[in-house]
Design an enzyme around this catalytic site. Sequence first.
Site, PDB file in Angstrom:
ATOM      1  N   HIS A   1       0.839  -1.213   0.000  1.00 27.93           N
ATOM      2  CA  HIS A   1       0.000   0.000   0.000  1.00 27.93           C
ATOM      3  C   HIS A   1       0.870   1.258   0.000  1.00 27.93           C
ATOM      4  CE1 HIS A   1      -2.760  -2.983   2.247  1.00 27.93           C
ATOM      5  NE2 HIS A   1      -2.760  -3.213   0.962  1.00 27.93           N
TER       6      HIS A   1
ATOM      7  N   HIS B   1      -9.437  -2.292  -3.995  1.00 34.77           N
ATOM      8  CA  HIS B   1      -8.266  -2.639  -3.177  1.00 34.77           C
ATOM      9  C   HIS B   1      -7.287  -3.525  -3.950  1.00 34.77           C
ATOM     10  CE1 HIS B   1      -5.786  -2.909   0.320  1.00 34.77           C
ATOM     11  NE2 HIS B   1      -5.584  -4.175  -0.040  1.00 34.77           N
TER      12      HIS B   1
ATOM     13  N   HIS C   1      -0.571 -10.864  -5.421  1.00 32.72           N
ATOM     14  CA  HIS C   1       0.812 -10.380  -5.319  1.00 32.72           C
ATOM     15  C   HIS C   1       1.800 -11.251  -6.091  1.00 32.72           C
ATOM     16  CE1 HIS C   1      -0.512  -7.495  -2.428  1.00 32.72           C
ATOM     17  NE2 HIS C   1      -0.947  -8.430  -1.609  1.00 32.72           N
TER      18      HIS C   1
HETATM   19 ZN   LIG Z   1      -3.606  -4.914   0.059  1.00 32.01          ZN
END
Ligand SMILES: [Zn+2]
Length: 293
Positions: free
Chosen positions: A83, A242, A269
Amino acid sequence: MTYKFCEHTFKNTIQATGVGIHSGAPATIILSPAPVGTGIVFRRSDITDKNNVIPADYLHVADTRLCSCFANEAGVSVSTAEHLMGALNAFEITNAFIDINGPEIPIMDGSANDFVTLFEKVGVENQDAPQKALKIKKEVVFTDDKGISVSFTPAQKNLTIDFEIDFAAQAIGHQAFIFTLSLDDFKKEIGFARTFGQMQEVQMLHQMGLGRGGSLDNTVIVDNDKILNPNGLRDKLEFVRHKILDTVGDLYQAGMPIIGYFKGRKSGHYHNNMILREVFKNPENYEIIDLNQ
Ligand SMILES: [Zn+2]
């Protein structure tokens, strides 16, 4: 010489404190200016007996199971950087030192909002070097062993992220969103979107000793068709937004802005890191350009 598109760093030093979502441990990050050519560099100030410098690039990504974790050759790591990396990408911060006195970046409110506020408070400094960008020239695809793929195709300008998610939990369900990166749009459309998890996952993580810092203050928790947070969602597409925030952060592991069209479907990810490795594997896939030319 001044460039229209130049590298950037912070104007000054600023810090923030919070807890890590997985470790539950408090940590303070100190952001400071860094000279041209530094890149984004983490330094573990609590580690003094070995190399504590960790460059935030795709080759230093060590673990992508729950978050993006960077580690150096000495095994010194910093986790949950995505983030913060997302905000760095949006603000086009090319060079910065980020000192941290623990292994995990504070989760803050689960979104990038606090990092945006922090960056605005400290200010961004223009540096005397032309901003480079990674321009995607050919279609690049990465598919994992479960058949989940992500891809890059060329684009005229900017980074566009086209994302779709599909969860069995009815409160999340199917969501799709296409986002083109600019600082204004990042602040309006993406930066506020919080981390989320499902009730079963939360229980599993706790059994594994993870998710200790997670709470309804920093995570949207879903139990099938219910949102457990008393104030509900910040937006009905908060979940896919998000995932886009995570992707904006992960793709900054390229070390510079990307010009390309990214497509992700139920990816995470791991895929974001693998597609960068795939891009850099073949010089025909990309070109490093000077944005002033
Ligand atoms: Zn995240």
